[in-house]
Design an enzyme around this catalytic site. Structure first.
Site, PDB file in Angstrom:
ATOM      1  N   SER A  12       0.867  -1.187   0.000  1.00  0.00           N
ATOM      2  CA  SER A  12       0.000   0.000   0.000  1.00  0.00           C
ATOM      3  C   SER A  12       0.894   1.223   0.000  1.00  0.00           C
ATOM      4  O   SER A  12       1.799   1.346   0.836  1.00  0.00           O
ATOM      5  CB  SER A  12      -0.875   0.011   1.255  1.00  0.00           C
ATOM      6  OG  SER A  12      -1.302   1.341   1.519  1.00  0.00           O
ATOM      7  N   HIS A  37      -1.483  -1.666  -3.952  1.00  0.00           N
ATOM      8  CA  HIS A  37      -2.734  -1.410  -3.225  1.00  0.00           C
ATOM      9  C   HIS A  37      -2.884   0.096  -3.020  1.00  0.00           C
ATOM     10  O   HIS A  37      -1.992   0.750  -2.483  1.00  0.00           O
ATOM     11  CB  HIS A  37      -2.661  -2.153  -1.887  1.00  0.00           C
ATOM     12  CG  HIS A  37      -3.880  -2.056  -1.038  1.00  0.00           C
ATOM     13  ND1 HIS A  37      -4.962  -2.899  -1.176  1.00  0.00           N
ATOM     14  CD2 HIS A  37      -4.190  -1.230  -0.012  1.00  0.00           C
ATOM     15  CE1 HIS A  37      -5.882  -2.601  -0.270  1.00  0.00           C
ATOM     16  NE2 HIS A  37      -5.441  -1.580   0.457  1.00  0.00           N
ATOM     17  N   ASP A  39      -5.151   3.099  -1.365  1.00  0.00           N
ATOM     18  CA  ASP A  39      -6.145   3.369  -0.323  1.00  0.00           C
ATOM     19  C   ASP A  39      -6.829   4.711  -0.567  1.00  0.00           C
ATOM     20  O   ASP A  39      -6.254   5.770  -0.317  1.00  0.00           O
ATOM     21  CB  ASP A  39      -5.461   3.375   1.046  1.00  0.00           C
ATOM     22  CG  ASP A  39      -5.088   1.978   1.483  1.00  0.00           C
ATOM     23  OD1 ASP A  39      -5.987   1.116   1.516  1.00  0.00           O
ATOM     24  OD2 ASP A  39      -3.907   1.732   1.797  1.00  0.00           O
ATOM     25  N   MET A  41      -9.600   7.304   0.469  1.00  0.00           N
ATOM     26  CA  MET A  41     -10.387   7.653   1.667  1.00  0.00           C
ATOM     27  C   MET A  41     -11.081   8.994   1.457  1.00  0.00           C
ATOM     28  O   MET A  41     -10.481   9.931   0.916  1.00  0.00           O
ATOM     29  CB  MET A  41      -9.477   7.756   2.892  1.00  0.00           C
ATOM     30  CG  MET A  41      -8.662   6.500   3.146  1.00  0.00           C
ATOM     31  SD  MET A  41      -7.742   6.612   4.683  1.00  0.00           S
ATOM     32  CE  MET A  41      -6.716   5.143   4.546  1.00  0.00           C
ATOM     33  N   HIS A  70      -8.706   0.113  -3.071  1.00  0.00           N
ATOM     34  CA  HIS A  70      -9.512  -0.103  -1.865  1.00  0.00           C
ATOM     35  C   HIS A  70     -10.285   1.181  -1.582  1.00  0.00           C
ATOM     36  O   HIS A  70      -9.718   2.162  -1.114  1.00  0.00           O
ATOM     37  CB  HIS A  70      -8.546  -0.458  -0.717  1.00  0.00           C
ATOM     38  CG  HIS A  70      -9.188  -0.667   0.602  1.00  0.00           C
ATOM     39  ND1 HIS A  70      -8.462  -0.790   1.779  1.00  0.00           N
ATOM     40  CD2 HIS A  70     -10.494  -0.785   0.967  1.00  0.00           C
ATOM     41  CE1 HIS A  70      -9.287  -0.971   2.792  1.00  0.00           C
ATOM     42  NE2 HIS A  70     -10.525  -0.957   2.328  1.00  0.00           N
ATOM     43  N   MET A  72     -12.451   3.346   0.464  1.00  0.00           N
ATOM     44  CA  MET A  72     -13.019   3.596   1.798  1.00  0.00           C
ATOM     45  C   MET A  72     -13.839   4.865   1.686  1.00  0.00           C
ATOM     46  O   MET A  72     -13.489   5.925   2.216  1.00  0.00           O
ATOM     47  CB  MET A  72     -11.891   3.725   2.826  1.00  0.00           C
ATOM     48  CG  MET A  72     -11.280   2.369   3.156  1.00  0.00           C
ATOM     49  SD  MET A  72      -9.652   2.505   3.901  1.00  0.00           S
ATOM     50  CE  MET A  72      -8.664   2.574   2.423  1.00  0.00           C
ATOM     51  N   MET A 141     -10.490  -6.629   6.991  1.00  0.00           N
ATOM     52  CA  MET A 141      -9.649  -5.584   7.593  1.00  0.00           C
ATOM     53  C   MET A 141      -9.145  -6.075   8.956  1.00  0.00           C
ATOM     54  O   MET A 141      -9.926  -6.548   9.776  1.00  0.00           O
ATOM     55  CB  MET A 141     -10.434  -4.290   7.792  1.00  0.00           C
ATOM     56  CG  MET A 141     -10.769  -3.526   6.529  1.00  0.00           C
ATOM     57  SD  MET A 141      -9.336  -3.038   5.533  1.00  0.00           S
ATOM     58  CE  MET A 141      -8.394  -2.034   6.690  1.00  0.00           C
ATOM     59  N   ASP A 179      -5.576  -6.745   5.493  1.00  0.00           N
ATOM     60  CA  ASP A 179      -5.035  -5.393   5.369  1.00  0.00           C
ATOM     61  C   ASP A 179      -4.993  -4.716   6.736  1.00  0.00           C
ATOM     62  O   ASP A 179      -6.025  -4.537   7.376  1.00  0.00           O
ATOM     63  CB  ASP A 179      -5.963  -4.617   4.410  1.00  0.00           C
ATOM     64  CG  ASP A 179      -5.503  -3.208   4.111  1.00  0.00           C
ATOM     65  OD1 ASP A 179      -4.412  -2.824   4.555  1.00  0.00           O
ATOM     66  OD2 ASP A 179      -6.249  -2.492   3.417  1.00  0.00           O
TER      67      ASP A 179
HETATM   68  C1  DX5 Z   1      -5.908   1.205   6.383  1.00  0.00           C
HETATM   69  C2  DX5 Z   1      -5.521   0.896   4.938  1.00  0.00           C
HETATM   70  C3  DX5 Z   1      -4.349  -0.015   4.835  1.00  0.00           C
HETATM   71  C4  DX5 Z   1      -3.143   0.431   5.594  1.00  0.00           C
HETATM   72  C5  DX5 Z   1      -1.993  -0.491   5.473  1.00  0.00           C
HETATM   73  O1  DX5 Z   1      -6.969   2.063   6.392  1.00  0.00           O
HETATM   74  O2  DX5 Z   1      -6.585   0.290   4.263  1.00  0.00           O
HETATM   75  O3  DX5 Z   1      -4.080  -0.365   3.483  1.00  0.00           O
HETATM   76  O4  DX5 Z   1      -2.777   1.715   5.289  1.00  0.00           O
HETATM   77  O5  DX5 Z   1      -0.921   0.047   6.199  1.00  0.00           O
HETATM   78  P1  DX5 Z   1      -0.180  -0.754   7.356  1.00  0.00           P
HETATM   79  O6  DX5 Z   1       0.334  -2.010   6.725  1.00  0.00           O
HETATM   80  O7  DX5 Z   1       0.872   0.179   7.812  1.00  0.00           O
HETATM   81  O8  DX5 Z   1      -1.204  -1.064   8.427  1.00  0.00           O
HETATM   82 ZN    ZN Z   2      -6.197  -0.764   2.267  1.00  0.00          ZN
END
Ligand code: DX5
Ligand code: ZN
Length: 226
Positions: A12, A37, A39, A41, A70, A72, A141, A179
Site C-alpha cells: 500500500s 494497493h 487506499d 479515503m 480499496h 473507503m 480488515m 489489510d
Molecule cells: C488502512 C488501509 C491499509 C493500511 C496499510 O486504512 O486500508 O491499506 O494503510 O498500512 P499498514 O500495513 O501500515 O497497516
Molecule cells: Zn487498504
C-alpha cells in the site's frame, strides 16, 4: 479440501514518499510486489482523506502491476465507473458503505474489473454471505480503516479462518485479502489462517530500509510458511 493459493504481496502506497512516487514504485517492483494497493479515503466513511482517481491514473502510467483499489468511501457506486476508467484492475467496496452491495459488485464486474468486498473489524462475516458467490476477492480488515501503521487486531486471525471456510463453500476461487498491521513478524499467522493476498503498508514504505529490502524480508517470511 480446496487447494491453497499462491501468496501475493500488495504494498500500500499510503506511507510512501509521494514526492518520489515513481522511484518508490520501481523499488516495490524490484522487491517483487505482485499488486499495488491504493487506499482511497473520503473523510466520511473513514476520518481521513487521501487521494482519488488522479493518483490511480498516475499510478497506471508508472507500473504494469495490477492496481488494487480499496475504496473507503460512502456510496462507492457513484464513483466505480471513474475508478475503472482511471485504470483500476480490482475495485473493492466496503460492505458498510452501501445498502446495495450486490449491485455495486455487479457494477464492477459489468465494467470488466475484478470485484472485491471489504469488512471492517466489527462487521461479522455473515453480513456478506449472500454476495460471496459474486465476488473475486474478500478483504478482511485487520485494523479499523483510516490510517497506516496501526496495530494488528489479534482476534482477526480467527475471523480470517472462518471467512476462508465460508469462501471455500461459496466462492472457492476468490482471493482472501488482509489489510492492516501486517509485517514480517505476523505474516505467517494470517497465511496459516487462510489469507493469500497480503497488504503491507508501513512494513514496506518506511525509513528503516528500502521497499526492495523490506519486500525481500517479507518474501523470506512467506517462504518459511511453505
Ligand atoms: C488502512 C488501509 C491499509 C493500511 C496499510 O486504512 O486500508 O491499506 O494503510 O498500512 P499498514 O500495513 O501500515 O497497516
Ligand atoms: Zn487498504
Amino acid at each position: 479440501m480446496v487447494e491453497s493459493k499462491p501468496v501475493k504481496l500488495a504494498p500500500s502506497i499510503l506511507t510512501a514518499d509521494f514526492g518520489h512516487l515513481a522511484d518508490q514504485i520501481a523499488a516495490a517492483e524490484a522487491g517483487g510486489a505482485d499488486l499495488i494497493h491504493l487506499d482511497v479515503m473520503d473523510g466520511r466513511f473513514v476520518p481521513n482523506i487521501t487521494f482519488g482517481t488522479l493518483i490511480v491514473h498516475t499510478m497506471r502510467q508508472l507500473t504494469r502491476l495490477p492496481l488494487d483499489v480499496h475504496l473507503m468511501i460512502e456510496e462507492p457506486e457513484r464513483y466505480i465507473a471513474e475508478f475503472a476508467e482511471a485504470g483500476s484492475d480490482i475495485i473493492t467496496v466496503h460492505a458498510e458503505a452501501t445498502p446495495h452491495l450486490h449491485r455495486a459488485v455487479q457494477q464492477i464486474t459489468g465494467l470488466g474489473r475484478r470485484a472485491g468486498i471489504a469488512l471492517n473489524p466489527g462487521t461479522p462475516n455473515e453480513a456478506v454471505r449472500e454476495v460471496l458467490p459474486f465476488v473475486d476477492q474478500v478483504l478482511v480488515m485487520t485494523v479499523n480503516p483510516g490510517f497506516g501503521s496501526q496495530r494488528f487486531i489479534e482476534t482477526m486471525t480467527a475471523k480470517i479462518r472462518r471467512m476462508r471456510k465460508m469462501m471455500d463453500e461459496l466462492c472457492p476461487l476468490a482471493d482472501l485479502q488482509v489489510d492492516g498491521g501486517i509485517y514480517a513478524g505476523n505474516i505467517a499467522d494470517v497465511i496459516y489462517a487462510g489469507a493469500n493476498v497480503i497488504v503491507v503498508g508501513s512494513a514496506v514504505f518506511n525509513k528503516t530500509a528500502t521497499p526492495t529490502e523490506n519486500l525481500a524480508q517479507l518474501r523470506q517470511a512467506v517462504a518459511e510458511t511453505l
